[in-house]
Design a protein around this motif. Structure first.
Motif, PDB file in Angstrom:
ATOM      1  N   UNK A   1     -15.002  21.172 -21.429  1.00 34.30           N
ATOM      2  CA  UNK A   1     -14.192  22.202 -22.080  1.00 34.30           C
ATOM      3  C   UNK A   1     -13.293  22.893 -21.070  1.00 34.30           C
ATOM      4  N   UNK A   2     -13.860  23.216 -19.902  1.00 36.51           N
ATOM      5  CA  UNK A   2     -13.092  23.902 -18.865  1.00 36.51           C
ATOM      6  C   UNK A   2     -11.972  23.018 -18.326  1.00 36.51           C
ATOM      7  N   UNK A   3     -12.279  21.773 -18.031  1.00 39.55           N
ATOM      8  CA  UNK A   3     -11.265  20.874 -17.485  1.00 39.55           C
ATOM      9  C   UNK A   3     -10.148  20.618 -18.488  1.00 39.55           C
ATOM     10  N   UNK A   4     -10.531  20.406 -19.756  1.00 40.62           N
ATOM     11  CA  UNK A   4      -9.553  20.121 -20.801  1.00 40.62           C
ATOM     12  C   UNK A   4      -8.558  21.272 -20.977  1.00 40.62           C
ATOM     13  N   UNK A   5      -9.048  22.499 -20.804  1.00 38.75           N
ATOM     14  CA  UNK A   5      -8.215  23.677 -21.040  1.00 38.75           C
ATOM     15  C   UNK A   5      -7.719  24.333 -19.761  1.00 38.75           C
ATOM     16  N   UNK A   6      -7.908  23.671 -18.637  1.00 38.43           N
ATOM     17  CA  UNK A   6      -7.447  24.192 -17.346  1.00 38.43           C
ATOM     18  C   UNK A   6      -7.980  25.606 -17.101  1.00 38.43           C
ATOM     19  N   UNK A   7      -9.293  25.737 -17.255  1.00 37.97           N
ATOM     20  CA  UNK A   7      -9.988  27.002 -17.037  1.00 37.97           C
ATOM     21  C   UNK A   7     -10.911  26.834 -15.841  1.00 37.97           C
ATOM     22  N   UNK A   8     -10.969  27.844 -15.000  1.00 37.66           N
ATOM     23  CA  UNK A   8     -11.739  27.800 -13.771  1.00 37.66           C
ATOM     24  C   UNK A   8     -13.231  27.950 -14.066  1.00 37.66           C
ATOM     25  N   UNK A   9     -13.938  26.813 -14.124  1.00 41.55           N
ATOM     26  CA  UNK A   9     -15.366  26.825 -14.457  1.00 41.55           C
ATOM     27  C   UNK A   9     -16.177  27.624 -13.441  1.00 41.55           C
ATOM     28  N   UNK A  10     -15.807  27.510 -12.180  1.00 40.74           N
ATOM     29  CA  UNK A  10     -16.494  28.253 -11.118  1.00 40.74           C
ATOM     30  C   UNK A  10     -16.451  29.756 -11.389  1.00 40.74           C
ATOM     31  N   UNK A  11     -15.307  30.260 -11.810  1.00 42.14           N
ATOM     32  CA  UNK A  11     -15.152  31.690 -12.102  1.00 42.14           C
ATOM     33  C   UNK A  11     -15.960  32.096 -13.324  1.00 42.14           C
ATOM     34  N   UNK A  12     -15.987  31.250 -14.364  1.00 45.91           N
ATOM     35  CA  UNK A  12     -16.737  31.573 -15.576  1.00 45.91           C
ATOM     36  C   UNK A  12     -18.244  31.579 -15.319  1.00 45.91           C
TER      37      UNK A  12
END
Length: 656
Positions: free
Chosen positions: A521-532
């Motif tokens: 989900x994070x990669x698909x939406x260009x969201x920083x998984x580390x930060x979440x």
């Protein structure tokens, strides 16, 4: 190049497997002998790579010098505290959190068996707030003191005073340290100097000043690649923007170099900066086919070690955050590094073999650099420091024994902010709100907001405020790789709440929880998984602090605040039908962040308190929308004075 010139008493750890070849080993007896007396002290000036940070605590433990108490080892950066603790635990044959543990903000691996604890200077300062005598510690090692963070400076004064009142052994360590100044301040005359285990690094400077340092870096990288033997390249730049620009330039040249007429050897460009998602940061540490060039901020100066580096390209610049006493806001400016930083950067090339450092500045410019980076105490907002000192029972904070005293204006600005936050009484001591704020390890504005959210009218959205503060406490949530920028922007827009950056952050987190923290989900939406992931960790910690604050004297929790302790996955439930959830959150933000409210008149924003002008940051969902009233989380100055993380409060704003 043509352009340049803790443990049981019966426990005896064995160290023969680790550390015997490190330079610090030959000083082991001298170190333990210097600490044999009660309240003894020692200064260790140990160069990078000598082993002081990993081995000295073990020497103390083995010699039984900590009086069965814990040994504290401070680090300016959380990444260092965690990774070093893991390494030393491995060397002692135990899991991290047993004999050796760590404590950083919102993350802790410590048990009853812990005898060596690596912790950030901020966390040891928090220990001092809870226990002003730091009674659990028998030895305190202040490491990397040359970085002179505010917390380090406060700790030095606290530790200095404690040495006069109880048996506490103190070691002050650094690679670059002003020995006479530290010696005089602490009254310590025992010094051990240790050379590092490094290889020689040849230094080259520009013969004359050049224009664009990004262009110069590109040329230097390509020349190094074409003219020098194998070995990876590390290039120091000021920030993400510079890195992305240079990455683009280099990749264009690399593509041209594939032509048969050039036949350039493979060169892989790898960015490294704090906002980069974790899976992308790891590329800097992985082997690849061909030579690797790492484009990094000063995160690579001391916090991490990257194997294979033989060549350094040093721009001589960095971004530095400073608090402006005239405006009362933070500025972020590109500025020249210090000579100490230049030395640290060049030393990255000599960890495994001889190396070379190409500085994109002249010898004359180097000679004009300051010897060290100005202490943070001279360029920071002191409001949180004052709350911490007051919480420790220090009434006259302006007379606190700092090794270097802050300016009078910095104190004036901080007291003004704390008075505006209404956390001080008439005698400038902490009132009930102030004492609560001192418990929560966030900036005062966020501590007040979190406490405000526990009021009865906000009990149903207190969890949301916790999430928002947690999201504000981590690095960039969104990222947009250069080659996928438009696609990333389209993906990001579906999370936008068009009248609030704060609600946008909450929306992203809710989707993350609904998707069970899925990496895809994070990669698909260009969201920083580390930060979440970090935001989730912080949220749990903040909920714990609010639970502590809501305890009655009989140990029960007030009913009006018990909702705060619900499981995080309940945050993503549908909005309550009885009220407009978003509007309630907006109202809480408005009341809980009283200092940063701005009114718009003819597309110009002015503070409702100071009437100073400000602009909405271009990254905000409110950019170019001009709502009448907004509240923001922070003010910064870059090219202009900007409000960051804004929410339209026009529907809830009430004039004073």
């Amino acid at each position: 190049m043509n352009k340049h010139k803790r443990l049981k008493k019966s426990f005896k750890p064995t160290f023969s497997k680790f550390g015997g070849s490190l330079p610090i080993f030959s000083h082991k007896d001298a170190i333990t002998a210097a600490l044999a007396e009660p309240s003894s002290g020692l200064i260790i000036c140990g160069q990078t790579g000598c082993g002081k940070t990993t081995q000295v605590p073990k020497y103390i433990l083995e010699a039984g010098l900590s009086s069965s108490k814990m040994i504290a080892v401070t680090q300016p950066r959380r990444v260092a505290a965690v990774t070093i603790a893991q390494r030393v635990a491995h060397e002692l044959g135990s899991s991290c959190g047993q004999t050796v543990g760590y404590s950083v903000r919102f993350d802790k691996r410590v048990s009853d068996d812990t005898k060596i604890c690596y912790l950030t200077d901020g966390m040891l300062l928090r220990e001092a707030i809870l226990d002003p005598t730091l009674s659990k510690f028998g030895v305190i090692i202040l490491d990397e003191v040359h970085e002179r963070t505010v917390s380090t400076d406060v700790l030095m004064a606290i530790v200095k005073k404690l040495r006069e009142t109880r048996d506490l052994k103190v070691i002050v360590m650094s690679a670059t340290i002003d020995i006479p100044k530290i010696s005089e301040y602490f009254g310590i005359d025992k010094v051990v100097s240790v050379k590092g285990r490094t290889y020689p690094v040849e230094i080259y400077n520009l013969k004359q000043p050049e224009g664009n340092y990004v262009d110069n870096a590109m040329i230097s990288i390509l020349q190094t690649h074409l003219e020098h033997p194998e070995g990876d390249i590390l290039c120091f730049l000021t920030g993400q923007e510079d890195i992305e620009d240079l990455q683009s330039l280099l990749e264009e040249k690399i593509e041209l170099g594939k032509h048969p007429d050039y036949n350039m050897a493979p060169l892989v460009v790898v960015p490294l900066y704090a906002n980069l998602p974790n899976h992308l940061q790891l590329r800097a540490f992985e082997k690849c086919e061909g030579r690797k060039v790492i484009l990094a901020t000063n995160i690579a100066e001391t916090s991490v070690t990257i194997n294979g580096i033989r060549y350094i390209i040093d721009s001589g610049l960095c971004k530095m955050k400073s608090f402006q006493t005239t405006t009362g806001v933070d500025t972020l400016k590109i500025t020249a590094i210090s000579k100490n930083s230049a030395t640290q950067r060049s030393g990255r090339a000599g960890r495994e073999a001889p190396g070379k450092c190409f500085r994109l500045y002249t010898e004359e410019i180097y000679d004009e650099m300051s010897d060290s980076t100005p202490p943070e105490i001279f360029r920071t907002n002191l409001s949180r420091v004052i709350i911490q000192l007051k919480a420790m029972g220090i009434k006259d904070v302006s007379d606190f024994d700092f090794i270097d005293k802050p300016s009078k204006q910095l104190y004036i600005n901080a007291f003004k902010e704390l008075n505006d936050l209404r956390c001080l009484d008439a005698d400038a001591n902490l009132n009930e709100l102030g004492r609560k704020m001192s418990i929560i390890p966030t900036e005062p504005v966020y501590s007040k907001l979190l406490i405000h959210s526990t009021k009865t009218e906000y009990k149903n959205i207190s969890k949301d405020i916790v999430i928002i503060v947690a999201m504000l406490s981590v690095e960039n949530i969104f990222y947009a790789p250069r080659n996928f920028q438009r696609k990333a922007e389209r993906k990001h827009k579906k999370f936008f709440v068009l009248d609030s950056d704060h609600l946008t952050l909450l929306n992203v987190y809710n989707y993350y929880i609904k998707n069970k923290g899925n990496s895809g989900f994070c990669k698909e939406n260009f969201i920083n998984e580390k930060s979440l992931k970090k935001a989730t960790q912080i949220s749990n910690q903040l909920l714990g602090y609010l639970k502590t604050l809501s305890q009655k004297s009989d140990g029960t929790v007030e009913e009006t605040k018990a909702e705060v302790i619900n499981e995080l996955d309940m945050i993503a439930k549908e909005a309550d039908e009885n009220y407009d959830r978003n509007q309630l959150i907006t109202k809480c933000l408005y009341e809980g962040l009283p200092l940063n409210t701005y009114q718009c008149h003819e597309n110009i924003y002015r503070s409702t308190k100071t009437h100073e002008e400000c602009n909405i940051h271009p990254t905000s969902v409110l950019f170019n929308k001009f709502p009448t009233y907004v509240v923001c989380s922070e003010i910064i100055i870059t090219s202009k004075k900007y409000m960051r993380f804004c929410t339209d409060i026009s529907k809830v704003y009430v004039k004073d």
